[in-house]
Each structure stands twice: as structure tokens, then as C-alpha cells.
Design a protein around this motif. Structure first.
Motif, PDB file in Angstrom:
ATOM      1  N   ARG A 174       0.836  -1.210   0.000  1.00 15.61           N
ATOM      2  CA  ARG A 174       0.000   0.000   0.000  1.00 15.61           C
ATOM      3  C   ARG A 174       0.866   1.253   0.000  1.00 15.61           C
ATOM      4  O   ARG A 174       0.567   2.237  -0.686  1.00 15.61           O
ATOM      5  CB  ARG A 174      -0.929  -0.017   1.205  1.00 15.61           C
ATOM      6  CG  ARG A 174      -1.926  -1.177   1.207  1.00 15.61           C
ATOM      7  CD  ARG A 174      -2.886  -1.101   2.391  1.00 15.61           C
ATOM      8  NE  ARG A 174      -3.748  -2.280   2.436  1.00 15.61           N
ATOM      9  CZ  ARG A 174      -3.548  -3.319   3.242  1.00 15.61           C
ATOM     10  NH1 ARG A 174      -2.515  -3.317   4.089  1.00 15.61           N
ATOM     11  NH2 ARG A 174      -4.360  -4.355   3.205  1.00 15.61           N
ATOM     12  N   ARG A 175       1.934   1.225   0.783  1.00 18.59           N
ATOM     13  CA  ARG A 175       2.819   2.384   0.910  1.00 18.59           C
ATOM     14  C   ARG A 175       3.526   2.708  -0.407  1.00 18.59           C
ATOM     15  O   ARG A 175       3.872   3.864  -0.664  1.00 18.59           O
ATOM     16  CB  ARG A 175       3.843   2.106   2.006  1.00 18.59           C
ATOM     17  CG  ARG A 175       4.710   3.300   2.390  1.00 18.59           C
ATOM     18  CD  ARG A 175       5.608   2.972   3.567  1.00 18.59           C
ATOM     19  NE  ARG A 175       6.601   1.960   3.257  1.00 18.59           N
ATOM     20  CZ  ARG A 175       6.674   0.764   3.824  1.00 18.59           C
ATOM     21  NH1 ARG A 175       5.778   0.397   4.725  1.00 18.59           N
ATOM     22  NH2 ARG A 175       7.629  -0.086   3.490  1.00 18.59           N
ATOM     23  N   THR A 176       3.759   1.708  -1.243  1.00 17.43           N
ATOM     24  CA  THR A 176       4.486   1.926  -2.500  1.00 17.43           C
ATOM     25  C   THR A 176       3.557   2.062  -3.705  1.00 17.43           C
ATOM     26  O   THR A 176       3.997   1.920  -4.845  1.00 17.43           O
ATOM     27  CB  THR A 176       5.490   0.783  -2.736  1.00 17.43           C
ATOM     28  OG1 THR A 176       4.835  -0.485  -2.612  1.00 17.43           O
ATOM     29  CG2 THR A 176       6.637   0.854  -1.745  1.00 17.43           C
ATOM     30  N   GLY A 177       2.281   2.323  -3.461  1.00 19.97           N
ATOM     31  CA  GLY A 177       1.405   2.690  -4.560  1.00 19.97           C
ATOM     32  C   GLY A 177       0.515   1.590  -5.102  1.00 19.97           C
ATOM     33  O   GLY A 177       0.083   1.665  -6.254  1.00 19.97           O
ATOM     34  N   PHE A 178       0.217   0.579  -4.292  1.00 19.79           N
ATOM     35  CA  PHE A 178      -0.701  -0.479  -4.711  1.00 19.79           C
ATOM     36  C   PHE A 178      -1.977  -0.403  -3.877  1.00 19.79           C
ATOM     37  O   PHE A 178      -1.947  -0.066  -2.696  1.00 19.79           O
ATOM     38  CB  PHE A 178      -0.045  -1.853  -4.569  1.00 19.79           C
ATOM     39  CG  PHE A 178       1.044  -2.097  -5.562  1.00 19.79           C
ATOM     40  CD1 PHE A 178       0.768  -2.655  -6.805  1.00 19.79           C
ATOM     41  CD2 PHE A 178       2.355  -1.731  -5.277  1.00 19.79           C
ATOM     42  CE1 PHE A 178       1.769  -2.858  -7.732  1.00 19.79           C
ATOM     43  CE2 PHE A 178       3.366  -1.930  -6.197  1.00 19.79           C
ATOM     44  CZ  PHE A 178       3.077  -2.495  -7.431  1.00 19.79           C
ATOM     45  N   ARG A 200      -3.452  -4.063  -6.980  1.00 21.06           N
ATOM     46  CA  ARG A 200      -3.667  -3.308  -8.213  1.00 21.06           C
ATOM     47  C   ARG A 200      -2.774  -2.077  -8.192  1.00 21.06           C
ATOM     48  O   ARG A 200      -2.704  -1.362  -7.184  1.00 21.06           O
ATOM     49  CB  ARG A 200      -5.137  -2.894  -8.322  1.00 21.06           C
ATOM     50  CG  ARG A 200      -5.482  -2.042  -9.527  1.00 21.06           C
ATOM     51  CD  ARG A 200      -6.976  -1.726  -9.566  1.00 21.06           C
ATOM     52  NE  ARG A 200      -7.427  -1.051  -8.359  1.00 21.06           N
ATOM     53  CZ  ARG A 200      -7.288   0.261  -8.137  1.00 21.06           C
ATOM     54  NH1 ARG A 200      -6.717   1.037  -9.046  1.00 21.06           N
ATOM     55  NH2 ARG A 200      -7.733   0.803  -7.021  1.00 21.06           N
ATOM     56  N   ALA A 201      -2.082  -1.814  -9.299  1.00 18.65           N
ATOM     57  CA  ALA A 201      -1.183  -0.665  -9.380  1.00 18.65           C
ATOM     58  C   ALA A 201      -1.973   0.626  -9.566  1.00 18.65           C
ATOM     59  O   ALA A 201      -2.874   0.701 -10.397  1.00 18.65           O
ATOM     60  CB  ALA A 201      -0.205  -0.846 -10.532  1.00 18.65           C
ATOM     61  N   THR A 202      -1.630   1.632  -8.784  1.00 17.55           N
ATOM     62  CA  THR A 202      -2.159   2.953  -9.022  1.00 17.55           C
ATOM     63  C   THR A 202      -1.226   3.665 -10.004  1.00 17.55           C
ATOM     64  O   THR A 202      -0.150   3.182 -10.317  1.00 17.55           O
ATOM     65  CB  THR A 202      -2.249   3.757  -7.722  1.00 17.55           C
ATOM     66  OG1 THR A 202      -0.934   3.841  -7.133  1.00 17.55           O
ATOM     67  CG2 THR A 202      -3.180   3.057  -6.734  1.00 17.55           C
ATOM     68  N   ALA A 203      -1.632   4.820 -10.502  1.00 18.23           N
ATOM     69  CA  ALA A 203      -0.816   5.558 -11.470  1.00 18.23           C
ATOM     70  C   ALA A 203       0.447   6.053 -10.803  1.00 18.23           C
ATOM     71  O   ALA A 203       0.408   6.649  -9.735  1.00 18.23           O
ATOM     72  CB  ALA A 203      -1.600   6.721 -12.054  1.00 18.23           C
ATOM     73  N   ALA A 204       1.605   5.821 -11.435  1.00 16.99           N
ATOM     74  CA  ALA A 204       2.869   6.332 -10.923  1.00 16.99           C
ATOM     75  C   ALA A 204       2.927   7.837 -11.118  1.00 16.99           C
ATOM     76  O   ALA A 204       2.322   8.398 -12.039  1.00 16.99           O
ATOM     77  CB  ALA A 204       4.045   5.661 -11.642  1.00 16.99           C
ATOM     78  N   ALA A 205       3.662   8.516 -10.239  1.00 21.58           N
ATOM     79  CA  ALA A 205       3.773   9.970 -10.313  1.00 21.58           C
ATOM     80  C   ALA A 205       4.305  10.378 -11.685  1.00 21.58           C
ATOM     81  O   ALA A 205       5.307   9.862 -12.169  1.00 21.58           O
ATOM     82  CB  ALA A 205       4.689  10.474  -9.212  1.00 21.58           C
ATOM     83  N   GLY A 206       3.613  11.332 -12.319  1.00 20.71           N
ATOM     84  CA  GLY A 206       4.080  11.836 -13.605  1.00 20.71           C
ATOM     85  C   GLY A 206       3.709  10.999 -14.803  1.00 20.71           C
ATOM     86  O   GLY A 206       4.020  11.368 -15.921  1.00 20.71           O
TER      87      GLY A 206
END
Length: 209
Positions: A174-178, A200-206
């Protein structure tokens, strides 16, 4: 990951730390019409040239490519959003920086792409640690000594006890964007010792959404 829902989508999947490609064989078996995803392409990645040689030698792995590289170096070789799904088996407890690799994996996935991690992760109860140490002392390490792999199985035992518990690894995801993280314990004696994590992957910054 529902195989029926994505059966004809031509998914692009990656097996991080593919070893001798047991999981790639499951994704792309010899008879394509029985494949989980008949049009899927799978990329198997491993840092061991010997393991990849064994994987390449296996027959019937249609739709599978192999990359010889540590997983940490993939940012220089693959474009962001290259994969719809990533599977990693028994990988993360052997990494120096699991968060860095999870950041990389999230970036390689399309937004909403799926990550599945299968790993020895103790459940957090003192009983789980007792069971793991007992099984290692009585079965795993003696068998390893007989097979000539004492150091390997000693590493296995201690890498598991040093690594995250299952709740801690779920929080790391969760902390790394999932998002939508699920923790699935294995049945039998491995309950509380081995887990599968789905996220599930969230959108990476940028990168956009």
C-alpha cells in the motif's frame, strides 16, 4: 486476476525472478487452447543465467520471452506501462531494497495492472514462527544437508524470519502505490507461513492515470 475475463485480451505479463520458468509454463502451457490467456505474452526475468538456460530449454513455452538481468535493472530496459500483470514468486525477501523494486514494478504496470506475489511470509503470530523453525530444524535443513545445499536452506530459514510478516508486506504494498491489496494464506501446514498477495497498481507519479 480472472482468467475468463481476460482470456482473449492478449495480456502482457511478466514473471519477475522466473527461475527455471515453472510459472511461465503455467501461463503459456504446451497446448495454447488451454492457456490461461491464449494470446498473452510473458516475459520471464531472472538474474541467474543458469536458471534462464534451463527455462529456455523447456519445450512448449510459446509466447514467452526471457531477460537475463537483476529485476532492479529493468527500468533501463523496459518502458513504463509495459505490462498488464506481474507475478513474483519467492523474490522480495531476497532483495536488498524491496520498496525500490515495488516502485519499479508499479511503474512497469499499466494503471490498474495487477501484481501477484507469492512468498514465504509469516502471519505474525508467535505460533507461526514456532512452526516454521520446527519444520526447518526437523525437515528442511536436514534434507538440504543430504542434498548438498546446507547453506541454501540455512539462508531460506533465516531470510523468512528476517522478512516482513504478511500484514507488514501488505502495508508495504500500500505504501508503495498499490491498492485493493488482498492477502491469501495457503492451506495445510503452510497456513500462516506462505501467502499470496494480490494488488492493483495505481498511477505512478508523472505518468498519468
Amino acid at each position: 486476476m480472472c482468467a475468463a475475463q481476460h482470456a482473449d485480451c492478449g495480456w502482457r505479463t511478466r514473471d519477475a525472478g522466473c527461475a527455471c520458468s515453472t510459472w511461465d509454463a503455467a501461463l503459456a502451457p504446451p497446448r495454447p487452447r488451454f492457456s490461461l490467456w491464449p494470446r498473452a505474452r510473458t516475459t520471464g526475468v531472472d538474474a541467474s543465467a543458469g536458471m534462464l538456460d534451463r527455462a529456455v530449454a523447456k519445450s512448449g513455452l510459446a509466447g514467452v520471452d526471457f531477460v537475463h538481468a537483476p529485476v532492479e535493472e529493468l527500468a533501463d530496459r523496459l518502458r513504463p506501462g509495459s505490462f498488464d500483470a506481474v507475478f513474483a514468486g519467492y523474490l522480495f525477501r531476497n532483495l536488498d531494497d524491496p520498496d525500490k523494486t515495488l516502485d519499479l514494478v508499479r511503474d512497469l504496470l499499466v494503471p490498474g495492472g495487477r501484481l501477484a506475489v507469492h512468498e514465504y511470509t509469516l502471519g505474525g503470530s508467535p505460533a507461526h514462527r514456532v512452526v516454521w523453525n520446527a519444520v526447518c530444524s526437523v525437515i528442511i535443513q536436514p534434507a538440504g544437508r543430504l542434498a548438498g545445499g546446507a547453506d541454501l536452506y540455512r539462508h531460506l530459514r533465516h531470510s523468512v524470519t528476517r522478512f516482513d510478516t504478511a500484514p507488514a508486506f501488505a502495508q508495504r504494498l500500500r505504501r508503495t502505490g498499490f491498492a485493493d491489496v488482498r492477502v491469501l494464506p495457503l492451506p495445510g501446514w503452510q497456513t500462516g507461513i506462505t501467502h499470496t498477495f494480490i494488488a492493483r497498481a495505481t498511477a505512478a507519479a508523472g505518468r498519468g492515470s
